[in-house]
Scaffold this motif. Structure first.
Motif, PDB file in Angstrom:
ATOM      1  N   GLY A 127      46.942  49.975  32.747  1.00 27.20           N
ATOM      2  CA  GLY A 127      46.233  50.295  34.096  1.00 27.20           C
ATOM      3  C   GLY A 127      46.406  50.607  35.106  1.00 27.20           C
ATOM      4  N   SER A 128      45.663  50.537  36.165  1.00 27.44           N
ATOM      5  CA  SER A 128      45.754  50.521  37.402  1.00 27.44           C
ATOM      6  C   SER A 128      45.449  49.363  37.990  1.00 27.44           C
ATOM      7  CB  SER A 128      44.672  51.578  37.957  1.00 27.44           C
ATOM      8  OG  SER A 128      45.406  52.906  37.745  1.00 27.44           O
ATOM      9  N   ARG A 129      45.546  49.131  39.410  1.00 27.64           N
ATOM     10  CA  ARG A 129      44.614  47.809  39.671  1.00 27.64           C
ATOM     11  C   ARG A 129      43.864  47.408  39.752  1.00 27.64           C
ATOM     12  NH1 ARG A 129      48.153  44.070  43.246  1.00 27.64           N
ATOM     13  NH2 ARG A 129      50.241  44.306  42.717  1.00 27.64           N
ATOM     14  N   ASN A 130      42.353  47.989  39.285  1.00 27.79           N
ATOM     15  CA  ASN A 130      41.291  48.350  38.841  1.00 27.79           C
ATOM     16  C   ASN A 130      40.276  46.384  38.555  1.00 27.79           C
ATOM     17  OD1 ASN A 130      41.315  48.482  35.938  1.00 27.79           O
ATOM     18  ND2 ASN A 130      41.816  50.752  36.771  1.00 27.79           N
ATOM     19  N   GLU A 161      38.372  47.350  35.446  1.00 30.26           N
ATOM     20  CA  GLU A 161      38.585  47.430  34.214  1.00 30.26           C
ATOM     21  C   GLU A 161      39.846  47.171  33.139  1.00 30.26           C
ATOM     22  OE1 GLU A 161      37.604  49.668  36.165  1.00 30.26           O
ATOM     23  OE2 GLU A 161      35.824  49.909  35.331  1.00 30.26           O
ATOM     24  N   THR A 162      41.201  46.731  34.343  1.00 30.41           N
ATOM     25  CA  THR A 162      42.425  46.379  33.783  1.00 30.41           C
ATOM     26  C   THR A 162      42.240  45.147  33.638  1.00 30.41           C
ATOM     27  OG1 THR A 162      43.069  48.750  34.656  1.00 30.41           O
ATOM     28  CG2 THR A 162      44.683  45.876  34.161  1.00 30.41           C
ATOM     29  N   MET A 163      41.572  44.613  34.888  1.00 29.17           N
ATOM     30  CA  MET A 163      42.053  42.735  35.306  1.00 29.17           C
ATOM     31  C   MET A 163      40.604  42.623  33.740  1.00 29.17           C
ATOM     32  SD  MET A 163      42.052  40.009  36.967  1.00 29.17           S
ATOM     33  CE  MET A 163      42.389  41.097  38.468  1.00 29.17           C
ATOM     34  N   ALA A 164      39.561  43.107  33.656  1.00 30.04           N
ATOM     35  CA  ALA A 164      38.768  42.876  31.866  1.00 30.04           C
ATOM     36  C   ALA A 164      39.589  42.469  31.263  1.00 30.04           C
ATOM     37  CB  ALA A 164      37.932  43.591  32.777  1.00 30.04           C
ATOM     38  N   ALA A 165      40.476  43.735  31.027  1.00 30.33           N
ATOM     39  CA  ALA A 165      40.829  44.048  29.848  1.00 30.33           C
ATOM     40  C   ALA A 165      41.893  43.071  29.294  1.00 30.33           C
ATOM     41  CB  ALA A 165      41.646  45.569  28.932  1.00 30.33           C
ATOM     42  N   ILE A 166      43.254  42.463  30.847  1.00 26.70           N
ATOM     43  CA  ILE A 166      43.895  41.431  30.764  1.00 26.70           C
ATOM     44  C   ILE A 166      42.730  40.093  29.921  1.00 26.70           C
ATOM     45  CG2 ILE A 166      44.853  39.303  32.248  1.00 26.70           C
ATOM     46  CD1 ILE A 166      45.629  42.465  34.143  1.00 26.70           C
ATOM     47  N   ILE A 167      41.602  39.665  30.632  1.00 26.70           N
ATOM     48  CA  ILE A 167      41.278  38.575  29.741  1.00 26.70           C
ATOM     49  C   ILE A 167      40.342  38.726  28.588  1.00 26.70           C
ATOM     50  CG2 ILE A 167      39.515  37.553  30.753  1.00 26.70           C
ATOM     51  CD1 ILE A 167      39.018  38.089  33.896  1.00 26.70           C
ATOM     52  N   ALA A 168      40.393  39.523  28.405  1.00 25.65           N
ATOM     53  CA  ALA A 168      39.315  40.355  27.450  1.00 25.65           C
ATOM     54  C   ALA A 168      40.306  39.933  26.615  1.00 25.65           C
ATOM     55  CB  ALA A 168      39.325  41.505  26.586  1.00 25.65           C
TER      56      ALA A 168
END
Length: 71
Positions: free
Chosen positions: A53-56, A58-65
């Motif tokens: 993903g990009s720096r956004n 949704e990507t940040m949330a996916a990493i934490i998820a």
């Protein structure tokens, strides 16, 4: 590290956790999205995941998820 982030999220749930594209997201929003993604990951019973993903938000949330789904 994820527990420290979770603590920050609970303590400062209305504070800005991430800003992207001129929009800010609170810790509460970030963790709600991460929990939503985590539940989908757990449904799949995947042993591993690749995040592209990009720096956004949704990507940040996916990493934490992904981290949440292993705790």
């Amino acid at each position: 590290m994820i527990f420290e982030i979770k603590e920050l999220g609970e303590k400062y749930k209305n504070n800005t956790a991430y800003t992207a594209g001129g929009k800010s997201f609170t810790y509460c929003e970030l963790f709600e999205k991460a929990k939503e993604i985590s539940s989908e990951v757990l449904k799949e019973k995947a042993a591993s995941a690749i995040i592209f993903g990009s720096r956004n938000f949704e990507t940040m949330a996916a990493i934490i998820a992904c981290v949440l789904s292993k705790t």
